[in-house]
Design a protein around this motif. Structure first.
Motif, PDB file in Angstrom:
ATOM      1  N   VAL A  15      37.914 -75.454  11.338  1.00  9.28           N
ATOM      2  CA  VAL A  15      38.387 -76.329  10.264  1.00  9.28           C
ATOM      3  C   VAL A  15      39.269 -75.437   9.382  1.00  9.28           C
ATOM      4  O   VAL A  15      38.780 -74.510   8.731  1.00  9.28           O
ATOM      5  CB  VAL A  15      37.218 -76.930   9.454  1.00  9.28           C
ATOM      6  N   PRO A  16      40.593 -75.680   9.402  1.00 13.23           N
ATOM      7  CA  PRO A  16      41.544 -74.640   8.980  1.00 13.23           C
ATOM      8  C   PRO A  16      41.704 -74.486   7.473  1.00 13.23           C
ATOM      9  O   PRO A  16      42.773 -74.762   6.919  1.00 13.23           O
ATOM     10  CB  PRO A  16      42.848 -75.111   9.640  1.00 13.23           C
ATOM     11  N   CYS A  17      40.696 -73.984   6.801  1.00  9.78           N
ATOM     12  CA  CYS A  17      40.821 -73.724   5.365  1.00  9.78           C
ATOM     13  C   CYS A  17      41.792 -72.574   5.094  1.00  9.78           C
ATOM     14  O   CYS A  17      42.265 -72.420   3.979  1.00  9.78           O
ATOM     15  CB  CYS A  17      39.457 -73.457   4.739  1.00  9.78           C
ATOM     16  N   HIS A  18      42.062 -71.775   6.149  1.00  6.61           N
ATOM     17  CA  HIS A  18      43.009 -70.672   5.954  1.00  6.61           C
ATOM     18  C   HIS A  18      44.437 -71.177   5.711  1.00  6.61           C
ATOM     19  O   HIS A  18      45.299 -70.417   5.290  1.00  6.61           O
ATOM     20  CB  HIS A  18      42.984 -69.730   7.171  1.00  6.61           C
ATOM     21  N   ARG A  19      44.671 -72.477   5.985  1.00  2.00           N
ATOM     22  CA  ARG A  19      46.024 -73.025   5.767  1.00  2.00           C
ATOM     23  C   ARG A  19      46.229 -73.509   4.329  1.00  2.00           C
ATOM     24  O   ARG A  19      47.280 -74.068   4.002  1.00  2.00           O
ATOM     25  CB  ARG A  19      46.282 -74.177   6.744  1.00  2.00           C
ATOM     26  N   VAL A  20      45.227 -73.339   3.497  1.00  2.72           N
ATOM     27  CA  VAL A  20      45.361 -73.760   2.099  1.00  2.72           C
ATOM     28  C   VAL A  20      45.725 -72.538   1.258  1.00  2.72           C
ATOM     29  O   VAL A  20      45.014 -71.525   1.280  1.00  2.72           O
ATOM     30  CB  VAL A  20      44.063 -74.406   1.582  1.00  2.72           C
ATOM     31  N   VAL A  21      46.861 -72.639   0.544  1.00  4.80           N
ATOM     32  CA  VAL A  21      47.360 -71.495  -0.243  1.00  4.80           C
ATOM     33  C   VAL A  21      47.647 -71.941  -1.679  1.00  4.80           C
ATOM     34  O   VAL A  21      47.623 -73.129  -1.991  1.00  4.80           O
ATOM     35  CB  VAL A  21      48.652 -70.913   0.385  1.00  4.80           C
ATOM     36  N   ARG A  22      47.938 -70.957  -2.528  1.00  7.51           N
ATOM     37  CA  ARG A  22      48.192 -71.271  -3.935  1.00  7.51           C
ATOM     38  C   ARG A  22      49.571 -71.898  -4.128  1.00  7.51           C
ATOM     39  O   ARG A  22      50.484 -71.683  -3.329  1.00  7.51           O
ATOM     40  CB  ARG A  22      48.105 -69.992  -4.764  1.00  7.51           C
ATOM     41  N   GLY A  28      42.303 -66.727  -1.944  1.00  6.09           N
ATOM     42  CA  GLY A  28      41.203 -66.022  -1.285  1.00  6.09           C
ATOM     43  C   GLY A  28      40.847 -66.614   0.069  1.00  6.09           C
ATOM     44  O   GLY A  28      41.401 -67.628   0.493  1.00  6.09           O
ATOM     45  N   TYR A  29      39.942 -65.928   0.744  1.00  8.82           N
ATOM     46  CA  TYR A  29      39.457 -66.432   2.026  1.00  8.82           C
ATOM     47  C   TYR A  29      38.085 -65.859   2.277  1.00  8.82           C
ATOM     48  O   TYR A  29      37.838 -64.680   2.023  1.00  8.82           O
ATOM     49  CB  TYR A  29      40.403 -66.027   3.158  1.00  8.82           C
ATOM     50  N   LEU A  30      37.222 -66.697   2.781  1.00 11.66           N
ATOM     51  CA  LEU A  30      35.850 -66.231   2.919  1.00 11.66           C
ATOM     52  C   LEU A  30      35.707 -65.187   4.010  1.00 11.66           C
ATOM     53  O   LEU A  30      34.772 -64.394   3.997  1.00 11.66           O
ATOM     54  CB  LEU A  30      34.902 -67.425   3.078  1.00 11.66           C
ATOM     55  N   GLY A  31      36.695 -65.130   4.905  1.00 10.51           N
ATOM     56  CA  GLY A  31      36.690 -64.077   5.913  1.00 10.51           C
ATOM     57  C   GLY A  31      37.469 -62.845   5.472  1.00 10.51           C
ATOM     58  O   GLY A  31      37.687 -61.929   6.262  1.00 10.51           O
ATOM     59  N   GLY A  32      37.903 -62.843   4.203  1.00  6.15           N
ATOM     60  CA  GLY A  32      38.705 -61.731   3.708  1.00  6.15           C
ATOM     61  C   GLY A  32      40.178 -62.088   3.761  1.00  6.15           C
ATOM     62  O   GLY A  32      40.630 -62.811   4.653  1.00  6.15           O
ATOM     63  N   VAL A  33      40.934 -61.570   2.771  1.00  4.50           N
ATOM     64  CA  VAL A  33      42.363 -61.904   2.663  1.00  4.50           C
ATOM     65  C   VAL A  33      43.128 -61.426   3.900  1.00  4.50           C
ATOM     66  O   VAL A  33      44.036 -62.102   4.395  1.00  4.50           O
ATOM     67  CB  VAL A  33      42.957 -61.296   1.383  1.00  4.50           C
ATOM     68  N   GLU A  34      42.709 -60.280   4.436  1.00  2.00           N
ATOM     69  CA  GLU A  34      43.397 -59.749   5.614  1.00  2.00           C
ATOM     70  C   GLU A  34      43.254 -60.699   6.806  1.00  2.00           C
ATOM     71  O   GLU A  34      44.208 -60.927   7.558  1.00  2.00           O
ATOM     72  CB  GLU A  34      42.832 -58.357   5.952  1.00  2.00           C
ATOM     73  N   ALA A  35      42.064 -61.283   6.962  1.00  3.62           N
ATOM     74  CA  ALA A  35      41.845 -62.242   8.049  1.00  3.62           C
ATOM     75  C   ALA A  35      42.726 -63.464   7.859  1.00  3.62           C
ATOM     76  O   ALA A  35      43.323 -63.985   8.809  1.00  3.62           O
ATOM     77  CB  ALA A  35      40.375 -62.644   8.108  1.00  3.62           C
ATOM     78  N   LYS A  36      42.848 -63.926   6.618  1.00  2.00           N
ATOM     79  CA  LYS A  36      43.698 -65.093   6.339  1.00  2.00           C
ATOM     80  C   LYS A  36      45.154 -64.778   6.693  1.00  2.00           C
ATOM     81  O   LYS A  36      45.832 -65.581   7.346  1.00  2.00           O
ATOM     82  CB  LYS A  36      43.578 -65.457   4.854  1.00  2.00           C
ATOM     83  N   ARG A  37      45.590 -63.589   6.292  1.00  2.00           N
ATOM     84  CA  ARG A  37      46.960 -63.170   6.595  1.00  2.00           C
ATOM     85  C   ARG A  37      47.179 -63.165   8.121  1.00  2.00           C
ATOM     86  O   ARG A  37      48.196 -63.656   8.615  1.00  2.00           O
ATOM     87  CB  ARG A  37      47.199 -61.768   6.016  1.00  2.00           C
TER      88      ARG A  37
END
Lengths: 177, 203
Positions: free
Chosen positions: B172-179, B186-195
């Protein structure tokens, strides 16, 4: 915020990881290596089914050994119905040597155990291998705590009569002094 | 006390630990539990370019994806408390999920075709997470636009919370939500993972 300590029941995987080795030892001691696997599997499957209803303060190991005790009886009955020769239980050659990295002692102890009356063997397994106090052993076997303690003591005394078991006789100890 | 005369010691030596054999017995147990319908939650841990992932599934579907820094023991305990303690390390039920994640990380998959068990998210958070699937692979959306999509334009912070507590990250792609200002957030898996995930999807 929660006012009470949250009710904690470990994921069952941890129960298997923590208690699996002990329950297998107990099954092997009580049944011998051939039927131990079936008893172990039946024990944990049955425990998994009942796990959600286990009281939170229950002693998990005593609970598992209680189930294993019943499953061992079932397995023995099934084996008897199949008319499997009982010699298989006491036959030292059926002990898998490949599993064991230890000298000749293990085979001797398992053989000597297999020759004990069931109650003595069970009392020894539940007290010495599972580490249960005699009160718990008595609950599993039925009978009094004293009877459970006596069954284990008689069993150990019987084991001492076998020279290769690694438990010297009291008489020999006295001679040593 | 003569140590040779200790029955517990002699008996324990007679029945040594047999890890390989116990492993086989464990496999038999999980197979039986699955067949008998008493395995409420199966889990496995897989490797990925963003670190180890714990995957857990009920008989409904994938219920939890957890990053290693979340502490797997804590995650499993939480599943035990919230759903059922009848949990086993039983990889087979997660075969499809593991395969699809492999394909995703290899750039060969853009959408996940897995049954999901969404019971760990409730209320507005659940609504938010349901709308995340509307953000296409390779796209991003702002917290504000997801709030609008979810029917509550003012609930921007709540969208942030929903993303931060997403029980099924990556899938469920919460990593696609940005400011809104274009930074990642932020990202619960760490900012580097989101990047890494966003880079993978725009590659």
């Amino acid at each position: 915020m929660k006012s009470k300590q949250p009710f904690v029941r470990r994921p069952f995987e941890q129960v298997v990881a923590i208690h699996g080795p002990t329950v297998l030892r107990v099954c092997r001691a009580v049944l011998g290596p051939v039927d131990a696997d079936d008893a172990w599997s039946e024990t944990f499957l049955s425990a998994l089914k009942a796990y959600a209803d286990l009281p939170p303060d229950a002693n998990v190991e005593a609970w598992l050994v209680t189930i294993a005790h019943r499953k061992a009886i079932d397995v023995t009955r099934t084996a008897a119905r199949r008319a499997r020769p009982t010699a298989e239980l006491t036959d030292a050659s059926s002990v898998p040597a490949a599993d064991s990295h230890i000298d000749r002692t293990p085979v001797d102890v398992t053989t000597a155990l297999a020759q004990l009356p069931p109650k003595q063997r069970q009392a020894i397994a539940y007290h010495y291998l599972a580490g249960l106090p005699y009160a718990d052993v008595a609950r599993i076997l039925g009978g009094t705590t004293d009877a459970a303690r006596r069954a284990a003591a008689d069993g150990i005394a019987n084991l001492r009569t076998h020279p290769d078991v690694g438990l010297p006789k009291f008489a020999e100890k006295r001679e040593c002094r | 006390m003569n140590t040779h005369d200790d029955p517990a010691r002699v008996l324990l030596r007679a029945f040594p630990d047999t890890p390989a054999h116990l492993h086989d017995l464990h496999d038999r147990l999980t197979a039986r539990a699955q067949t008998d319908g008493v395995l409420d939650i199966a889990y496995r841990i897989v490797d990925s370019p963003i670190g180890g992932l714990l995957l857990a599934a009920t008989d409904v579907g994938l219920v939890r994806v957890a990053f290693s820094h979340e502490d797997y023991d804590a995650v499993l305990q939480s599943l035990s408390d919230r759903i059922s303690p009848r949990i086993l390390d039983a990889p087979v039920r997660l075969d499809a999920a593991a395969r699809e994640l492999d394909e995703y990380f290899a750039g060969r998959r853009r959408t996940f075709d897995l049954p999901l068990d969404r019971r760990l998210a409730r209320g507005f958070r659940r609504t938010v997470l349901l709308h995340l699937s509307e953000i296409d692979y390779g796209d991003t959306a702002t917290y504000a636009s997801v709030a609008r999509l979810s029917g509550n334009p003012k609930a921007v912070r709540a969208v942030g919370t929903a993303c931060a507590t997403n029980p099924l990250p990556v899938v469920v792609p919460c990593h696609r939500v940005v400011r809104s200002d274009g930074t990642m957030g932020g990202y619960l898996g760490g900012v580097e993972a989101k990047r890494m995930l966003l880079a993978l999807e725009t590659a």
